[in-house]
Design a protein around this motif. Structure first.
Motif, short mmCIF file in Angstrom:
data_model
loop_
_atom_site.label_atom_id
_atom_site.label_comp_id
_atom_site.label_asym_id
_atom_site.label_seq_id
_atom_site.Cartn_x
_atom_site.Cartn_y
_atom_site.Cartn_z
N GLY A 19 0.80 -1.21 0.00
CA GLY A 19 0.00 0.00 0.00
C GLY A 19 0.83 1.25 0.00
N ASP A 20 2.03 1.22 0.58
CA ASP A 20 2.87 2.40 0.66
C ASP A 20 3.97 2.32 -0.38
OD1 ASP A 20 1.39 3.17 2.88
OD2 ASP A 20 2.66 1.97 4.22
N LEU A 68 -5.01 -12.54 6.77
CA LEU A 68 -5.33 -12.53 5.35
C LEU A 68 -4.08 -12.65 4.48
CD1 LEU A 68 -7.34 -12.19 3.03
CD2 LEU A 68 -7.10 -9.70 3.30
N PHE A 69 -3.01 -11.93 4.83
CA PHE A 69 -1.81 -12.00 4.01
C PHE A 69 -1.30 -13.43 3.90
CE2 PHE A 69 2.80 -12.38 3.85
CZ PHE A 69 3.08 -11.74 2.64
N HIS A 70 -1.25 -14.13 5.01
CA HIS A 70 -0.68 -15.47 5.01
C HIS A 70 -1.55 -16.46 4.23
CE1 HIS A 70 1.35 -13.55 8.45
NE2 HIS A 70 2.36 -14.32 8.09
N TRP A 71 -2.86 -16.25 4.25
CA TRP A 71 -3.73 -17.13 3.46
C TRP A 71 -3.59 -16.84 1.97
CZ3 TRP A 71 -4.74 -21.07 6.15
CH2 TRP A 71 -5.04 -20.97 7.50
N LEU A 72 -3.44 -15.56 1.60
CA LEU A 72 -3.18 -15.23 0.20
C LEU A 72 -1.83 -15.78 -0.24
CD1 LEU A 72 -4.43 -11.52 0.09
CD2 LEU A 72 -5.59 -13.54 -0.84
N VAL A 278 7.83 -4.55 3.75
CA VAL A 278 7.11 -5.82 3.61
C VAL A 278 6.34 -6.14 4.89
CG1 VAL A 278 7.36 -8.31 3.27
CG2 VAL A 278 8.73 -6.73 1.91
N PHE A 279 6.97 -5.95 6.06
CA PHE A 279 6.28 -6.22 7.32
C PHE A 279 5.05 -5.32 7.48
CE2 PHE A 279 10.48 -7.95 8.90
CZ PHE A 279 10.01 -9.24 9.05
N ARG A 280 5.15 -4.07 7.04
CA ARG A 280 4.00 -3.16 7.14
C ARG A 280 2.88 -3.62 6.22
NH1 ARG A 280 4.33 1.10 10.12
NH2 ARG A 280 6.35 1.89 10.84
N MET A 281 3.22 -4.06 5.02
CA MET A 281 2.21 -4.57 4.11
C MET A 281 1.53 -5.80 4.69
SD MET A 281 2.00 -7.25 1.66
CE MET A 281 3.66 -7.46 1.01
N ASN A 286 -3.24 -8.20 7.26
CA ASN A 286 -3.69 -9.05 8.37
C ASN A 286 -4.67 -8.33 9.28
OD1 ASN A 286 -2.18 -11.27 7.58
ND2 ASN A 286 -0.39 -10.68 8.78
N MET A 287 -4.51 -7.02 9.40
CA MET A 287 -5.37 -6.22 10.29
C MET A 287 -6.41 -5.43 9.50
SD MET A 287 -4.24 -7.17 13.12
CE MET A 287 -2.79 -8.13 13.61
#
Length: 546
Positions: A19-20, A68-72, A278-281, A286-287
């Motif tokens: 996103g950023d 969500l990120f981990h499932w994608l 990457v961690f922020r994305m 996820n949130m």
């Protein structure tokens, strides 16, 4: 589309999932850089005197949450894993019909099934080494493209030698994506969920197996899939080969456009700003819709890997640089078989050899074996038939052969569900050893039984149990080695497994017509050996990645 951002290690692509946007002047920043230490996080102060947390990799992954990120990510990596399974196993399903069009003897069929494994052996360590040096994502895009492109081109090969060559090159691509995809995936996972999620990723091999078997069942027996392409008689099995290349190409496109680089790799390369990005994305996905914000933090990174690359880029002539790269490529192997890693590496080498010879040696021949027992009996009861090509008939295609292949592929499902539920509680070591021992018994019984129905049931048992061993090996392999060796180690052992797979297929090809008992009983003995040797591995359950 992705944009390019210039870094000290070449070009880095930003995925669409982010996103950023990073500023170009941020990417080269080594501000506050320290040698990587995962034992504890630090508190540093910026220029204004305010305190900032510095997190280790495991702490940053926990901070990013799980959702969500981990499932994608699981879907994207799973599709890549499934595409590799489709490309490997499609050869076994086309043998009963392609052997007539390409005029294949049993020995030729053994070479054909071995060709992709030879390519995987060549590509496995090469791609793994490049992934540890240049990045997981970049290597995945290239290797998946090679896999799909040359796999598809093989469908138009009119001669056996050309078909063999193209399958070999396709195997070079497969050899890169299989070990790298598990390293890439594991480096996004929180410690307590890593075992179950890697097991879930491994289940997509079953999905690829079922997809390949299903496509073979739907396409190869059908007359509508037969047409002429110039002088080439495009039989239904050639259409099947084209369809099998689509998953790899679509997966390469997915990684090219949407997926980020591994944050663990970025930290090891000293690229702190990109890793934080990457961690922020991950956190934002996820949130999503939870209204939470990720606090500011820094990372405990290491730039040793990047400095080594810079040294190679600046040293001498092209010949000297090439020599330096070759020497550097041998370093991971030396490190794997030295010091505290020596014993586990020797054990893994034996286990990979045993399971690869046994599984691929038998699995790739299942459709052909079932084609030969269509009139009843056990797989080794009808092996004395003449091997002359003039005595063989491939048409009309026997649909039952592909139905049985689909049933055996679907029998992977119980084993996959079992590993997902039990991996984190039981541990990969115990599951690996027990499943290899049970697989050995099932193969021995395949030789003993006397009816086609019994052979099919035991083949399903072998399929369901052996997949537990592969899933456990995927988990154990990723947790036994540190980041700077992980992809190289998996690539090396995958290469060892390919040597075993080649030997297994050549042995089956040369003995299946004359002495079927030898390869079948040899498979049983090797699986038994692998099961006992696996007990010597260290326990890795819920350990942190180093």
């Amino acid at each position: 589309m992705s944009r390019h951002a210039h870094t000290g290690d070449g070009e880095a692509r930003e995925p669409l999932l982010t996103g950023d946007h990073l500023q170009p002047n941020e990417l080269d920043s080594d501000e506050g850089e320290i040698i990587f230490d995962r034992s504890a996080s630090d508190i540093t102060h910026d220029a204004g005197g305010s305190a900032q947390r510095r997190l280790t990799f495991e702490e940053a992954v926990e901070e990013a949450g799980f959702g969500l990120f981990h499932w994608l990510l699981l879907v994207a990596c799973g599709w890549a894993n499934a595409s590799d399974a489709v490309e490997i196993l499609c050869v076994s399903f086309l043998l009963p019909t392609a052997r007539c069009d390409l005029l294949l003897s049993s020995s030729d069929m053994g070479l054909l099934t071995a060709s992709i494994f030879l390519g995987m052996m060549v590509g496995g360590y090469m791609w793994g080494f490049l992934a540890d040096q240049r990045g997981r994502r970049r290597v995945l895009v290239v290797s998946l493209t090679v896999n799909g492109l040359f796999g598809g081109l093989a469908s138009m090969a009119p001669w056996f030698w050309l078909f063999l060559l193209l399958r070999f090159i396709s195997g070079v691509g497969v050899g890169g994506s299989i070990p790298v995809i598990f390293s890439y995936f594991s480096e996004f996972m929180p410690r307590l969920r890593r075992g179950a999620m890697i097991s879930a990723l491994a289940t997509f091999w079953m999905a690829g197996n079922i997809l390949a078997a299903g496509l073979a069942w739907l396409v190869i027996p059908r007359t509508w899939a037969h047409f002429s392409l110039g002088r080439l008689d495009f039989q239904s099995w050639r259409v099947f080969v084209v369809l099998c290349s689509v998953p790899s190409l679509s997966s390469a496109l997915l990684f090219k456009l949407l997926m980020p680089e591994s944050p663990k790799f970025l930290m090891e390369m000293g690229r702190e700003k990109e890793a934080i990005h990457v961690f922020r994305m991950m956190f934002e996905l996820n949130m999503w819709r939870k209204g939470k914000a990720l606090p500011e933090f820094g990372l405990c990174t290491s730039s040793k890997q990047r400095r080594k690359l810079d040294d190679i880029k600046t040293c001498g002539s092209r010949k000297e640089r090439l020599g330096s790269i070759v020497k550097k490529g041998l370093v991971p192997i030396i490190q794997m078989f030295d010091g505290p890693l020596k014993s586990r590496s020797i054990v893994l080498l034996i286990v990979f050899y045993c399971i690869s010879f046994g599984y691929y040696g038998l699995w790739m021949w299942f459709p052909e074996l079932f084609a030969r027992i269509e009139d009843g009996g056990s797989p080794c009861a009808n092996m004395s038939r003449p091997s002359s090509l003039s005595n063989q008939s491939c048409y009309p295609v026997k649909t039952a052969v592909y139905m049985e292949g689909f049933i055996i592929a679907a029998s992977n499902l119980p084993g996959n569900i079992f590993t997902i539920l039990r991996m984190d509680s039981t541990g990969g070591k115990a599951l690996l050893s027990c499943s290899l021992l049970v697989s050995s018994v099932s193969v021995f019984l395949i030789y003993v039984v006397q009816t086609k129905a019994q052979s099919l049931v035991l083949s399903c048992v072998f399929s369901g149990v052996s997949v537990i061993a592969w899933n456990a090996l995927d988990v154990v392999g990723t947790e036994l080695y540190p980041t700077h060796l992980r992809s190289s180690a998996l690539g090396f052992f995958t290469g060892v497994g390919r040597v075993a797979a080649i030997m297994g297929n050549v042995v089956f090809g040369n003995l299946v017509d004359t002495n079927c008992a030898v390869p079948v009983l040899l498979v049983s003995a090797l699986l038994l050996t692998g099961g006992f040797v696996a007990l010597l591995l260290p326990q890795t359950r819920q350990t942190e990645l180093t």
